[in-house]
Design a protein around this motif. Structure first.
Motif, PDB file in Angstrom:
ATOM      1  N   ASP A   1      42.127  22.597  45.351  1.00 35.93           N
ATOM      2  CA  ASP A   1      40.700  22.821  45.202  1.00 35.93           C
ATOM      3  C   ASP A   1      40.482  24.273  44.800  1.00 35.93           C
ATOM      4  N   ASP A   2      39.226  24.666  44.619  1.00 35.18           N
ATOM      5  CA  ASP A   2      38.923  25.987  44.062  1.00 35.18           C
ATOM      6  C   ASP A   2      38.618  27.032  45.118  1.00 35.18           C
ATOM      7  N   SER A   3      38.940  26.741  46.378  1.00 37.19           N
ATOM      8  CA  SER A   3      38.586  27.637  47.480  1.00 37.19           C
ATOM      9  C   SER A   3      39.812  28.334  48.048  1.00 37.19           C
ATOM     10  N   VAL A   4      39.580  29.112  49.103  1.00 34.73           N
ATOM     11  CA  VAL A   4      40.667  29.823  49.771  1.00 34.73           C
ATOM     12  C   VAL A   4      41.626  28.875  50.473  1.00 34.73           C
ATOM     13  N   SER A   5      41.285  27.592  50.573  1.00 35.92           N
ATOM     14  CA  SER A   5      42.229  26.629  51.143  1.00 35.92           C
ATOM     15  C   SER A   5      43.465  26.504  50.268  1.00 35.92           C
ATOM     16  N   PHE A   6      43.325  26.815  48.994  1.00 32.46           N
ATOM     17  CA  PHE A   6      44.445  26.845  48.060  1.00 32.46           C
ATOM     18  C   PHE A   6      44.443  28.228  47.410  1.00 32.46           C
ATOM     19  N   GLN A   7      43.872  28.344  46.218  1.00 35.46           N
ATOM     20  CA  GLN A   7      43.658  29.637  45.588  1.00 35.46           C
ATOM     21  C   GLN A   7      42.232  29.646  45.051  1.00 35.46           C
ATOM     22  N   VAL A   8      41.556  30.776  45.167  1.00 33.25           N
ATOM     23  CA  VAL A   8      40.186  30.854  44.677  1.00 33.25           C
ATOM     24  C   VAL A   8      40.214  30.794  43.154  1.00 33.25           C
ATOM     25  N   PHE A   9      39.409  29.895  42.603  1.00 33.74           N
ATOM     26  CA  PHE A   9      39.389  29.622  41.170  1.00 33.74           C
ATOM     27  C   PHE A   9      37.977  29.772  40.640  1.00 33.74           C
ATOM     28  N   ASN A  10      37.817  30.619  39.623  1.00 32.37           N
ATOM     29  CA  ASN A  10      36.560  30.744  38.890  1.00 32.37           C
ATOM     30  C   ASN A  10      35.393  31.223  39.754  1.00 32.37           C
ATOM     31  N   ASN A  11      35.702  31.989  40.798  1.00 34.73           N
ATOM     32  CA  ASN A  11      34.630  32.692  41.512  1.00 34.73           C
ATOM     33  C   ASN A  11      34.206  33.898  40.685  1.00 34.73           C
ATOM     34  N   ILE A  12      35.183  34.495  40.003  1.00 35.87           N
ATOM     35  CA  ILE A  12      34.975  35.568  39.034  1.00 35.87           C
ATOM     36  C   ILE A  12      35.430  35.038  37.681  1.00 35.87           C
ATOM     37  N   SER A  13      34.707  35.318  36.644  1.00 39.55           N
ATOM     38  CA  SER A  13      35.080  34.825  35.314  1.00 39.55           C
ATOM     39  C   SER A  13      36.295  35.571  34.773  1.00 39.55           C
TER      40      SER A  13
END
Length: 476
Positions: free
Chosen positions: A253-265
């Motif tokens: 997923d796109d959260s800190v549970s895995f790796q943060v994705f596309n929070n910053i472009s």
């Protein structure tokens, strides 16, 4: 008799030619791809990250700490399973090796609060059609969806394929730090009684260009950014071989549970870091490692023993000394009142708190076993994450060594601490925690990597500083 022998010889030759053709048409992926498909060893950790934003490698229950914790882990996924079949459809029947380099990312709701969206609003940034060819949309057209939308097929699935994958889709119904995020690649949306699941399907290298700036400031040294890119790729590659989110149609997923994705472009410096290390991953004994990383070290890293696991040989305690002594999180302190602590331990049914006893520390110095002594019993906390969670500092000012404070930590900054009772009129009114570092302390310290890079270390040297007995391998 002679003719019979000639006929038998002809049939044998024909059989050999047919077998050769079958083998040719069913050729296995290259050795590296096949090996990595079989390399997943399962596990209870997910990945994560962050400098000021994140940290990698928390337990599944540690989805994040508000300023950025993350964790990873999963089980081998064959491209021919139902999950793989979705990928086949999206890529037009590419080879297994090509499919492996396409990652499926579950896009969580606002503030990364959950998996299921009640409704969606998205804009097509190029001409788009549904995979079944039943619907098409013009560039700039907005699609509004909820569970009753007629765009879903009979299975409750909507797959949107853009003409220009680099243009992608802007998801207007959520905001990230950058504002409404735009997702390259294609989108798959699955309807269920719980809501709508959104899956972004895109090339692995493109995915990394949205992970690295979300996990490490793009202003960091170039070699540190390259080291982060390799960590992120290694972590993602391992997840793609495992199956923790298979039931949600995703690899991560796109959260800190895995790796943060596309929070910053995407940023030019982090794009360059990904391109400069294209395809490079860390392996140990031929298998991709779980590339844990975290924000700031207190002077020593720990192994994954802090999660009560057998230490991996590539995760060893690294004494970095005062490498990060200039960082604000190098040292910190916080006082937790007795009333607050009693509210935190109420769920254990041990009465009011009478004492805290540290029973065990990791080789690197993190508290990984602690006893809570109550008026009606005792409770042992036996992992770094559980300890940081119970002593959450959310809403309570934590003072960093530069004098700045924050109240936005959902977890205690780290488990590298000592604690002493605070007395008033001979009564314990709380506990004073004095600690160091930010994050779980396992694997690569991101701020440590930045300091090493500023000293002239290459990304390869940085990775070999924090991880031991590793090889660098290419998955391209």
């Amino acid at each position: 008799m002679k003719w019979k022998n000639i006929i038998l010889l002809f049939l044998c030759i024909a059989g050999l030619l047919y077998t050769a053709e079958i083998q040719k048409n069913n050729k296995l992926p290259a050795a590296d791809s096949q090996q990595s498909k079989e390399s997943g060893n399962g596990g209870e950790n997910r990945a994560s990250s962050g400098t000021t934003r994140g940290e990698a490698g928390q337990l599944p229950t540690s989805a994040g700490n508000g300023t950025g914790d993350s964790g990873t882990e999963s089980t081998v996924q064959d491209p021919q399973t139902a999950e793989g079949t979705d990928s086949d459809a999206n890529t037009g029947g590419n080879s297994a090796a090509e499919l492996e380099k396409v990652i499926r990312v579950l896009i969580k709701t606002q503030d990364f609060a959950g998996e299921y969206h009640p409704n969606l609003s998205l804009t097509c940034n190029s001409n788009t059609s549904t995979q079944d060819g039943q619907h098409s949309f013009q560039a700039g057209e907005t699609i509004d969806l909820d569970g009753s939308s007629s765009l879903f097929d009979s299975a409750g699935t909507l797959k949107l394929v853009p003409e220009d994958e680099s243009a992608g889709f802007t998801l207007n119904s959520i905001k990230r730090e950058q504002g409404p995020p735009t997702y390259e690649g294609s989108l798959e949306i699955y309807r269920s009684g719980e809501g709508l699941l959104v899956i972004n399907v895109l090339d692995l290298e493109t995915y990394l260009k949205y992970v690295v700036p979300s996990e490490m400031p793009s202003t960091y040294e170039a070699e540190a950014l390259k080291a982060q890119a390799v960590c992120a790729r290694t972590y993602a590659w391992k997840q793609m071989q495992e199956g923790a989110l298979a039931d949600l149609h995703a690899d991560v997923d796109d959260s800190v549970s895995f790796q943060v994705f596309n929070n910053i472009s995407r940023q030019p410096s982090t794009d360059q870091a990904v391109d400069s290390t294209a395809g490079q991953v860390m392996t140990c004994d031929g298998q991709p490692i779980t590339a844990y990383f975290f924000s700031t070290s207190s002077g020593s890293t720990s192994t994954n023993e802090v999660w009560s696991q057998e230490p991996e040989k590539y995760l060893q305690c690294v004494n970095s000394g005062d490498l990060e002594s200039s960082e604000p999180w190098y040292r910190w302190n916080v006082t937790l009142s007795m009333d607050y602590l009693n509210s935190r331990i109420d769920k254990y049914g041990i009465g009011s708190l009478k004492g805290i006893m540290i029973l065990k520390k990791s080789g690197g110095g993190a508290v990984d076993e602690l006893k809570l002594i109550g008026s009606q019993g005792e409770k042992i906390l036996d992992s770094e994450y559980m300890i940081r969670q119970v002593f959450s500092t959310e809403g309570i000012p934590v003072t960093r060594q530069d004098g700045t404070t924050t109240t936005e930590m959902s977890l205690m900054p780290s488990a590298y601490f000592t604690c002493t009772p605070v007395y008033e009129n001979n009564q314990i009114t709380g506990y004073y925690f004095e600690g160091g570092g930010y994050g779980h302390g396992v694997g690569m310290s991101q701020n440590g990597a930045n300091h090493l890079a500023s000293q002239g270390k290459s990304w390869q040297e940085i990775l070999n500083y924090f991880y031991k007995e590793i090889d660098l391998s290419s998955i391209l």
